[in-house]
Design a protein around this motif. Structure first.
Motif, PDB file in Angstrom:
ATOM      1  N   GLY A  37     -15.869  14.592  11.533  1.00 24.28           N
ATOM      2  CA  GLY A  37     -16.431  13.574  12.420  1.00 24.28           C
ATOM      3  C   GLY A  37     -16.948  14.099  13.751  1.00 24.28           C
ATOM      4  N   CYS A  38     -16.847  15.412  13.984  1.00 28.05           N
ATOM      5  CA  CYS A  38     -17.338  16.014  15.235  1.00 28.05           C
ATOM      6  C   CYS A  38     -18.792  16.451  15.065  1.00 28.05           C
ATOM      7  CB  CYS A  38     -16.502  17.233  15.601  1.00 28.05           C
ATOM      8  SG  CYS A  38     -14.783  16.868  15.954  1.00 28.05           S
ATOM      9  N   ASN A  39     -19.531  16.431  16.133  1.00 28.02           N
ATOM     10  CA  ASN A  39     -20.909  16.909  16.103  1.00 28.02           C
ATOM     11  C   ASN A  39     -20.930  18.421  16.243  1.00 28.02           C
ATOM     12  OD1 ASN A  39     -21.899  14.264  16.013  1.00 28.02           O
ATOM     13  ND2 ASN A  39     -21.785  14.098  18.226  1.00 28.02           N
ATOM     14  N   GLY A  46     -29.129  19.925  21.548  1.00 29.75           N
ATOM     15  CA  GLY A  46     -30.389  19.189  21.453  1.00 29.75           C
ATOM     16  C   GLY A  46     -30.297  17.814  22.093  1.00 29.75           C
ATOM     17  N   HIS A  47     -29.171  17.143  21.899  1.00 25.70           N
ATOM     18  CA  HIS A  47     -28.969  15.820  22.479  1.00 25.70           C
ATOM     19  C   HIS A  47     -28.901  15.907  24.007  1.00 25.70           C
ATOM     20  CE1 HIS A  47     -27.892  11.615  22.359  1.00 25.70           C
ATOM     21  NE2 HIS A  47     -26.827  11.852  23.117  1.00 25.70           N
ATOM     22  N   LEU A  48     -28.244  16.924  24.541  1.00 28.11           N
ATOM     23  CA  LEU A  48     -28.203  17.108  25.993  1.00 28.11           C
ATOM     24  C   LEU A  48     -29.594  17.365  26.565  1.00 28.11           C
ATOM     25  CD1 LEU A  48     -24.998  19.289  26.411  1.00 28.11           C
ATOM     26  CD2 LEU A  48     -25.337  16.957  27.240  1.00 28.11           C
ATOM     27  N   LEU A  64     -39.681  17.077  30.373  1.00 24.51           N
ATOM     28  CA  LEU A  64     -39.763  18.391  29.741  1.00 24.51           C
ATOM     29  C   LEU A  64     -40.846  18.399  28.673  1.00 24.51           C
ATOM     30  CD1 LEU A  64     -35.911  18.741  29.163  1.00 24.51           C
ATOM     31  CD2 LEU A  64     -37.222  19.656  31.081  1.00 24.51           C
ATOM     32  N   LYS A  65     -41.364  19.554  28.364  1.00 24.12           N
ATOM     33  CA  LYS A  65     -42.352  19.697  27.287  1.00 24.12           C
ATOM     34  C   LYS A  65     -41.598  20.105  26.018  1.00 24.12           C
ATOM     35  CE  LYS A  65     -46.305  20.326  30.154  1.00 24.12           C
ATOM     36  NZ  LYS A  65     -45.959  19.210  30.942  1.00 24.12           N
ATOM     37  N   LEU A  66     -41.081  19.109  25.328  1.00 27.20           N
ATOM     38  CA  LEU A  66     -40.299  19.367  24.114  1.00 27.20           C
ATOM     39  C   LEU A  66     -41.216  19.469  22.903  1.00 27.20           C
ATOM     40  CD1 LEU A  66     -37.425  16.788  24.709  1.00 27.20           C
ATOM     41  CD2 LEU A  66     -37.392  19.242  25.146  1.00 27.20           C
ATOM     42  N   PRO A  67     -40.827  20.261  21.906  1.00 27.40           N
ATOM     43  CA  PRO A  67     -41.626  20.345  20.685  1.00 27.40           C
ATOM     44  C   PRO A  67     -41.731  18.975  20.004  1.00 27.40           C
ATOM     45  CG  PRO A  67     -39.945  22.073  20.725  1.00 27.40           C
ATOM     46  CD  PRO A  67     -39.665  21.147  21.870  1.00 27.40           C
ATOM     47  N   GLU A  68     -42.794  18.778  19.270  1.00 26.44           N
ATOM     48  CA  GLU A  68     -43.020  17.534  18.541  1.00 26.44           C
ATOM     49  C   GLU A  68     -41.824  17.234  17.634  1.00 26.44           C
ATOM     50  OE1 GLU A  68     -45.006  14.156  17.684  1.00 26.44           O
ATOM     51  OE2 GLU A  68     -45.844  15.714  18.980  1.00 26.44           O
ATOM     52  N   GLY A  69     -41.279  16.039  17.736  1.00 23.05           N
ATOM     53  CA  GLY A  69     -40.181  15.596  16.888  1.00 23.05           C
ATOM     54  C   GLY A  69     -38.797  16.040  17.341  1.00 23.05           C
ATOM     55  N   PHE A  70     -38.711  16.805  18.423  1.00 23.31           N
ATOM     56  CA  PHE A  70     -37.419  17.317  18.895  1.00 23.31           C
ATOM     57  C   PHE A  70     -36.457  16.178  19.241  1.00 23.31           C
ATOM     58  CE2 PHE A  70     -34.392  18.987  21.947  1.00 23.31           C
ATOM     59  CZ  PHE A  70     -34.057  20.222  21.422  1.00 23.31           C
ATOM     60  N   ALA A  71     -36.929  15.220  20.013  1.00 22.35           N
ATOM     61  CA  ALA A  71     -36.066  14.108  20.433  1.00 22.35           C
ATOM     62  C   ALA A  71     -35.568  13.309  19.234  1.00 22.35           C
ATOM     63  CB  ALA A  71     -36.813  13.205  21.410  1.00 22.35           C
ATOM     64  N   GLU A  72     -36.431  13.091  18.253  1.00 23.63           N
ATOM     65  CA  GLU A  72     -36.041  12.336  17.064  1.00 23.63           C
ATOM     66  C   GLU A  72     -34.984  13.082  16.240  1.00 23.63           C
ATOM     67  OE1 GLU A  72     -39.785  10.998  18.636  1.00 23.63           O
ATOM     68  OE2 GLU A  72     -39.225  12.985  17.932  1.00 23.63           O
ATOM     69  N   ARG A  73     -35.063  14.408  16.214  1.00 25.79           N
ATOM     70  CA  ARG A  73     -34.086  15.201  15.452  1.00 25.79           C
ATOM     71  C   ARG A  73     -32.722  15.260  16.134  1.00 25.79           C
ATOM     72  NH1 ARG A  73     -38.632  18.537  14.984  1.00 25.79           N
ATOM     73  NH2 ARG A  73     -37.775  20.018  16.470  1.00 25.79           N
ATOM     74  N   HIS A  74     -32.655  14.866  17.411  1.00 27.20           N
ATOM     75  CA  HIS A  74     -31.392  14.950  18.155  1.00 27.20           C
ATOM     76  C   HIS A  74     -30.955  13.599  18.706  1.00 27.20           C
ATOM     77  CE1 HIS A  74     -32.943  19.074  18.109  1.00 27.20           C
ATOM     78  NE2 HIS A  74     -31.671  19.371  17.921  1.00 27.20           N
ATOM     79  N   ASP A  75     -31.383  12.531  18.075  1.00 26.05           N
ATOM     80  CA  ASP A  75     -30.920  11.233  18.546  1.00 26.05           C
ATOM     81  C   ASP A  75     -29.660  10.831  17.786  1.00 26.05           C
ATOM     82  OD1 ASP A  75     -31.402   9.331  16.469  1.00 26.05           O
ATOM     83  OD2 ASP A  75     -32.958   8.333  17.592  1.00 26.05           O
ATOM     84  N   SER A  77     -28.834   8.774  15.650  1.00 22.58           N
ATOM     85  CA  SER A  77     -28.907   8.498  14.209  1.00 22.58           C
ATOM     86  C   SER A  77     -28.837   9.777  13.360  1.00 22.58           C
ATOM     87  CB  SER A  77     -30.173   7.722  13.880  1.00 22.58           C
ATOM     88  OG  SER A  77     -31.317   8.517  14.100  1.00 22.58           O
ATOM     89  N   THR A  78     -29.097  10.929  13.957  1.00 20.06           N
ATOM     90  CA  THR A  78     -29.084  12.195  13.211  1.00 20.06           C
ATOM     91  C   THR A  78     -27.811  13.015  13.444  1.00 20.06           C
ATOM     92  OG1 THR A  78     -30.226  13.400  14.954  1.00 20.06           O
ATOM     93  CG2 THR A  78     -31.608  12.340  13.280  1.00 20.06           C
TER      94      THR A  78
END
Length: 85
Positions: A37-39, A46-48, A64-75, A77-78
């Motif tokens: 259950g730990c991340n 990525g979340h930070l 910040l200039k994050l790569p495309e899709g970075f925020a979605e991969r670290h929200d 829900s993931t």
């Protein structure tokens, strides 16, 4: 030392600590969950980063200039994903 120097010094120290904690870890180690259950560390970092970006935007900065899709991969829900991609 002025305020900018103090902030710069703090940021440099933070980067030094980050590199010393994670610099010698493999990708597989970053994807290892410390317990049920730990991340894993890769998701936590990525979340930070995405949280920092949102805080900067909320304060009126360009963010910040994050790569495309970075925020979605670290929200949230993931958080349960073990896919290294």
């Amino acid at each position: 030392m002025n305020a900018k120097d103090a902030i710069r010094s703090t940021m440099e120290l933070s980067m030094t600590v980050l590199k010393s904690y994670f610099g010698d870890m493999s990708d597989a180690e970053l994807m290892t969950r410390p317990g049920p259950g730990c991340n894993h560390l890769a998701w936590q970092l990525g979340h930070l980063i995405t949280s920092t970006d949102r805080f900067l935007l909320a304060l009126g900065h360009s963010g910040l200039k994050l790569p495309e899709g970075f925020a979605e991969r670290h929200d949230k829900s993931t958080a349960g994903s073990d896919d290294p991609a």
